[in-house]
Design a protein around this motif. Sequence first.
Motif, PDB file in Angstrom:
ATOM      1  N   GLY A   1      59.186  46.539  65.321  1.00 61.74           N
ATOM      2  CA  GLY A   1      60.130  45.559  65.871  1.00 61.74           C
ATOM      3  C   GLY A   1      59.665  44.121  65.742  1.00 61.74           C
ATOM      4  N   ASP A   2      58.336  43.927  65.684  1.00 58.13           N
ATOM      5  CA  ASP A   2      57.860  42.550  65.482  1.00 58.13           C
ATOM      6  C   ASP A   2      58.317  42.042  64.116  1.00 58.13           C
ATOM      7  N   GLU A   3      58.487  42.970  63.150  1.00 64.12           N
ATOM      8  CA  GLU A   3      58.934  42.543  61.816  1.00 64.12           C
ATOM      9  C   GLU A   3      60.396  42.105  61.829  1.00 64.12           C
ATOM     10  N   LEU A   4      61.096  42.353  62.946  1.00 59.60           N
ATOM     11  CA  LEU A   4      62.476  41.865  63.084  1.00 59.60           C
ATOM     12  C   LEU A   4      62.506  40.589  63.927  1.00 59.60           C
TER      13      LEU A   4
ATOM     14  N   ASN B   1      68.613  42.940  63.544  1.00 64.43           N
ATOM     15  CA  ASN B   1      68.502  44.374  63.275  1.00 64.43           C
ATOM     16  C   ASN B   1      68.180  44.568  61.800  1.00 64.43           C
ATOM     17  N   VAL B   2      67.762  45.773  61.465  1.00 66.73           N
ATOM     18  CA  VAL B   2      67.285  46.034  60.097  1.00 66.73           C
ATOM     19  C   VAL B   2      68.388  45.768  59.078  1.00 66.73           C
ATOM     20  N   GLU B   3      69.610  46.224  59.368  1.00 61.73           N
ATOM     21  CA  GLU B   3      70.692  46.049  58.381  1.00 61.73           C
ATOM     22  C   GLU B   3      71.002  44.581  58.140  1.00 61.73           C
ATOM     23  N   ALA B   4      71.231  43.849  59.235  1.00 60.13           N
ATOM     24  CA  ALA B   4      71.593  42.430  59.085  1.00 60.13           C
ATOM     25  C   ALA B   4      70.462  41.646  58.433  1.00 60.13           C
ATOM     26  N   GLU B   5      69.241  41.921  58.850  1.00 57.40           N
ATOM     27  CA  GLU B   5      68.119  41.146  58.311  1.00 57.40           C
ATOM     28  C   GLU B   5      67.808  41.507  56.865  1.00 57.40           C
TER      29      GLU B   5
ATOM     30  N   SER C   1      65.542  35.924  56.870  1.00 50.27           N
ATOM     31  CA  SER C   1      65.227  36.637  58.118  1.00 50.27           C
ATOM     32  C   SER C   1      63.729  36.890  58.249  1.00 50.27           C
ATOM     33  N   MET C   2      63.332  37.236  59.469  1.00 55.50           N
ATOM     34  CA  MET C   2      61.940  37.634  59.718  1.00 55.50           C
ATOM     35  C   MET C   2      61.598  38.858  58.875  1.00 55.50           C
ATOM     36  N   LEU C   3      62.512  39.810  58.813  1.00 56.45           N
ATOM     37  CA  LEU C   3      62.234  41.028  58.042  1.00 56.45           C
ATOM     38  C   LEU C   3      61.973  40.688  56.573  1.00 56.45           C
TER      39      LEU C   3
END
Length: 527
Positions: A358-361, A419-423, A429-431
């Motif tokens: 989650g930190d990667e988001l 969230n993973v999809e949006a990022e 994004s952070m991701l």
Amino acid sequence: MSEHAWWQRAVVYQIYPRSFADSNGDGVGDLRGIIQRLDYLVDLGVDALWISPIYPSPMADFGYDVANYTDIHPLFGDMDDLRELVQRAHARGLKVILDFVPNHTSSEHPWFLEAKRSRTSDARSFYLWHDPKSDGGPPNNWLSVFGGSAWTWDEASGQYYYHAFLAEQPDLNWREPAVRRAMYDVLRFWLELGIDGFRVDVLWHLIKDAEWRDNPPNPDYRPGQAPYSSLLPAYSTDQPEVLDIVREMRGVLDEYGDRVLIGEVYLPVSRLVSYYGDKGDGAHLPFNFQLVVLPWRGPLISAAITEYEAALPPGAWPNWVLGNHDQPRIASRVGPKQARVAAVLLLTLRGTPTLYYGDELGLCDVAIPSERFQDPQGKNIGISRDPARTPMQWSAEPNAGFTTGVPWLPLSDDYERLNVEAESRDADSMLALYRRLIALRRKEPALVVGGYRPLVADADVVAYVREHAGRRWLVALNLSSAERRLSLDASDARGEIIVATNRERESEHVGGDIRLGADDGLVVRLE
Ligand code: GLC
């Protein structure tokens, strides 16, 4: 890079299994959920997953109270699920690290039930029993990390037992050879099954003073801190004999080759490094929590890196951690912009990085009202770890795609955005930043095995060079929200920005005097 072990080259990813992915709609994550998300971890680029405890447990401390060390809690699945997880992870080149909780069992563990039966029970010596003081009080002043005395009175057998954490987590007696044998067999059980290593829970707690002396008061204690910190745990933790146990555990892993021993050790650097063992025969990676515990200030961070690098014994491999399930999330501690700088730091320092799901988001702590606290530490002393344990945010669907049921902890309001999809669709994004950084590490040996050389810089700037086989990389981090400059000496003078917190700067050529915008983190390939 091939002369380096896999765990020296790896990026480790911590999964808090209750909160990662729920496959059966009960609101709690599980092993099948992890299996379904393995490709996400491959895309992210990490090499190993560490899963917090998944063993049968009454969940007084959410799995850190183990009632059976060699089975799986039905909430998470069963042994077949774990075998499948290991097999599928390995097929993708991912290693699997389990949490090993040797300091204490659950009070529901058969050993403790047996030990409690009577003073002459066979298992009595597995735990730490003591007669009361003459006034009937506990044997000494030791405190539980979770509040109150560390001693609980057992009426039936007329003695106290010691627990560094909850009364439901009685400490094992590691001076008892039978305990050691039994626990080393637990390690062998999982190693036989193909587990690639362990993160050992509260490793520095295992042995206590043989004379049970009182702990001294902490002169630096300030009201508002956890009551546990009012004493210095001089006699209850970090006793010299613990290092024999670390060496024995390492010996068990060495029977299997190529496995990793990671230790949870919250100690000053000068003590921490002793857990490597004096002949390199201790833990491969005693967790280095400096980035977790230090205030986020340039001079402190630069000094901490230098101190750590200098303290490492010959042959010891460094490691860095930004967050875990016990600490506030990095994005809440330093703010969302500096969290990007922190990502660059984590993934370009010399040593194995561990990142927390989650930190990667860019997830932040989620405010949880005290009446909804799950964490016993929160319930007992008001310092809840729940905010950093909320569900992983996969998509903008209800409950962020974590569960079709009611999540065990509330989700963050920002999940439609973070969230993973949006990022994955957003290059800023952070991701996306994490993916670029990890991909660069995988390509560039200098960032993994290269040397580390600090550069003299402005107080708010952390800057260093990583170098290997003639390739040199400059990392320049502005830990402030105002513009700063970094002047390079001639030999480091020119290069191209390859990864930056602010993507607009990628591909820019820099040299001599480098401008660092607010919250800029730059990874520069030097000519
Ligand atoms: C470790 C764990 C923490 C747990 C404690 C007691 O610090 O990380 O979550 O509560 O040990 O097992």
